[in-house]
Write an enzyme that holds these catalytic residues in place. Sequence first.
Site, PDB file in Angstrom:
ATOM      1  N   TYR A 102      15.946  31.759   4.859  1.00 60.30           N
ATOM      2  CA  TYR A 102      14.817  32.574   5.328  1.00 60.30           C
ATOM      3  C   TYR A 102      14.882  32.790   6.833  1.00 60.30           C
ATOM      4  CZ  TYR A 102      12.665  31.610   0.788  1.00 60.30           C
ATOM      5  OH  TYR A 102      12.396  31.516  -0.551  1.00 60.30           O
ATOM      6  N   LYS A 123       0.844  -1.207   0.000  1.00 61.30           N
ATOM      7  CA  LYS A 123       0.000   0.000   0.000  1.00 61.30           C
ATOM      8  C   LYS A 123       0.876   1.251   0.000  1.00 61.30           C
ATOM      9  CE  LYS A 123      -0.276  -0.189   5.048  1.00 61.30           C
ATOM     10  NZ  LYS A 123      -1.057  -0.792   6.161  1.00 61.30           N
ATOM     11  N   CYS A 159      14.218  25.174   2.693  1.00 57.04           N
ATOM     12  CA  CYS A 159      13.360  25.853   1.716  1.00 57.04           C
ATOM     13  C   CYS A 159      12.549  24.815   0.943  1.00 57.04           C
ATOM     14  CB  CYS A 159      14.208  26.668   0.747  1.00 57.04           C
ATOM     15  SG  CYS A 159      15.439  27.719   1.550  1.00 57.04           S
ATOM     16  N   ARG A 182       0.799 -10.826   6.984  1.00 47.64           N
ATOM     17  CA  ARG A 182       0.814  -9.612   6.154  1.00 47.64           C
ATOM     18  C   ARG A 182       2.068  -8.821   6.522  1.00 47.64           C
ATOM     19  NH1 ARG A 182      -4.232  -9.724   8.487  1.00 47.64           N
ATOM     20  NH2 ARG A 182      -3.678  -7.884   9.710  1.00 47.64           N
ATOM     21  N   ARG A 216     -10.907  -0.276  14.462  1.00 46.64           N
ATOM     22  CA  ARG A 216     -10.856   0.489  13.211  1.00 46.64           C
ATOM     23  C   ARG A 216     -11.926  -0.027  12.254  1.00 46.64           C
ATOM     24  NH1 ARG A 216      -4.967   1.008  10.428  1.00 46.64           N
ATOM     25  NH2 ARG A 216      -5.372  -1.146   9.844  1.00 46.64           N
ATOM     26  N   ASP A 252      12.846  23.790  -2.132  1.00 46.46           N
ATOM     27  CA  ASP A 252      13.620  22.928  -3.036  1.00 46.46           C
ATOM     28  C   ASP A 252      15.075  22.758  -2.634  1.00 46.46           C
ATOM     29  OD1 ASP A 252      11.342  23.182  -4.985  1.00 46.46           O
ATOM     30  OD2 ASP A 252      12.079  25.246  -4.978  1.00 46.46           O
ATOM     31  N   HIS A 281      -6.472  -7.510  12.804  1.00 49.62           N
ATOM     32  CA  HIS A 281      -5.243  -6.702  12.846  1.00 49.62           C
ATOM     33  C   HIS A 281      -4.937  -6.368  14.307  1.00 49.62           C
ATOM     34  CE1 HIS A 281      -2.146  -4.256  11.089  1.00 49.62           C
ATOM     35  NE2 HIS A 281      -2.648  -3.110  11.474  1.00 49.62           N
TER      36      HIS A 281
HETATM   37  C1  LIG Z   1      -0.417  -1.794   6.799  1.00 44.65           C
HETATM   38  C2  LIG Z   1      -1.048  -3.039   7.290  1.00 44.65           C
HETATM   39  C3  LIG Z   1      -0.267  -4.178   7.545  1.00 44.65           C
HETATM   40  C4  LIG Z   1       1.239  -4.177   7.511  1.00 44.65           C
HETATM   41  O1  LIG Z   1       1.720  -3.711   8.757  1.00 44.65           O
HETATM   42  P1  LIG Z   1       3.292  -3.638   9.072  1.00 44.65           P
HETATM   43  O2  LIG Z   1       3.347  -3.178  10.467  1.00 44.65           O
HETATM   44  O3  LIG Z   1       3.825  -2.610   8.124  1.00 44.65           O
HETATM   45  O4  LIG Z   1       3.850  -4.967   8.818  1.00 44.65           O
HETATM   46  C5  LIG Z   1      -0.927  -5.339   7.883  1.00 44.65           C
HETATM   47  N1  LIG Z   1      -2.263  -5.381   7.995  1.00 44.65           N
HETATM   48  C6  LIG Z   1      -3.052  -4.303   7.770  1.00 44.65           C
HETATM   49  C7  LIG Z   1      -4.523  -4.420   7.907  1.00 44.65           C
HETATM   50  C8  LIG Z   1      -2.469  -3.087   7.426  1.00 44.65           C
HETATM   51  O5  LIG Z   1      -3.226  -2.020   7.224  1.00 44.65           O
END
Ligand SMILES: *Cc1c(COP(=O)(O)O)cnc(C)c1O
Length: 391
Positions: free
Chosen positions: A267, A39, A313, A221, A135, A315, A165
């Site tokens: 600046y 992602k 700045c 994941r 979430r 750039d 998660h």
């Molecule tokens: C981003 C994400 C992950 C990966 O998490 P890491 O901590 O980067 O390994 C896994 N599961 C879900 C649902 C996520 O949004």
Amino acid sequence: MQTFYRDSWVEVRLDAIEYNINQLKQHIGKDKKIYAVVKADAYGHGDTQVAKAALDAGAAALAVSLLDEAIRLRECGFTCPILVMGWVRPQDASIAAEMDISLTFFQEDWIKEVKNLDLANPLKLHMKWDTGMGRLGIRSVEEMQVLLKEVQEDERLILEGIFTHFATADDSDAAYYQEQQKRLGEMLTEFKALWQDQVNVHTSNSAASLRYPGNEEDFVRFGISMYGLYPSPVVKGERQIELQPAFSLHSRIVHVKKLKEGECVSYGATYCATEDTWIATVPLGYADGWIRRLQGIDVLVDGKRRPIVGRICMDQFMIELDKEYDVGEQVTLIGRQGDEEITADEVAAYLDTINYEIPCMISERVPRVYKSNQHIVDIENSLSTNSRKMM
Ligand SMILES: *Cc1c(COP(=O)(O)O)cnc(C)c1O
């Protein structure tokens, strides 16, 4: 391969991505499969290049947050399973089905709306369980029963996976993680009683897959640690596996001059030389993601740490040198020169944030140079007209 005409670039080591995946495979065992989480343009590294390297190294599938990210990968030719982990508008499920992209679901209204659509192909679905992240996801067995019934009624819908998660897998205190595991176990028991077909269970992010490699699941994941960063200082301290950072950021000095005592830089004239001082200009700024709050942090020149002086700045920024250098001298903002290293962790600590944010914040204005075993294998420059349709 694209090219670019500026002296600032990100280097992405694809062999490091492969190394990190191989390290993880050994750690979790060969029966478990890996979702490479790509992602947000692969956490700022570049989605297509990272996805290819990850799949070459043995990842079985890709996971993203947005349907747009998944469609882009399909259109770039990826044929592996792709999961969208975020919420997708129900009316867009027909596009997902058409492109064989798996979607996340957890709402009764959502699944009812999807069932009213014309679907060209079966739609693959992953049910999200909220076991404590708060979430997305269902929170009760009753909700699960309702959703499973909806799926069962429609043969165009395929329950491909279930997932949850963890909110604190990277924490030294495991109590909340254990609570989530307990909740997960209860829901899994109920699920198995209701559903006989095989589904893929996946629960672990990087932190959980490093720290709890024995978790019962079919996939992990793998995100941040695929890129070679530890999910937190706690996990870095434990170092279950060795990781190699894939991302580094470099530039080159474009101007050098000597300031006299009392002369100032940038600046607001917030920095004034207290003696004769060599100052260099580096062509990278906050529009590239090197934000103003990084004023004062070190960069590497000639293997030595040198501070950014004066305001950053849009750039450009300036650094104080130890001696005169030629235009073209390499400056490393994240990465290694000789024995010195500035890590994404150090930049994150300086900004009082987490390392995840650092590669993500380097804008796509900075070209990405892909290397494998020291050789350049690809270059991506978002400004190149090669990658754009002309008006
Ligand atoms: C981003 C994400 C992950 C990966 O998490 P890491 O901590 O980067 O390994 C896994 N599961 C879900 C649902 C996520 O949004």
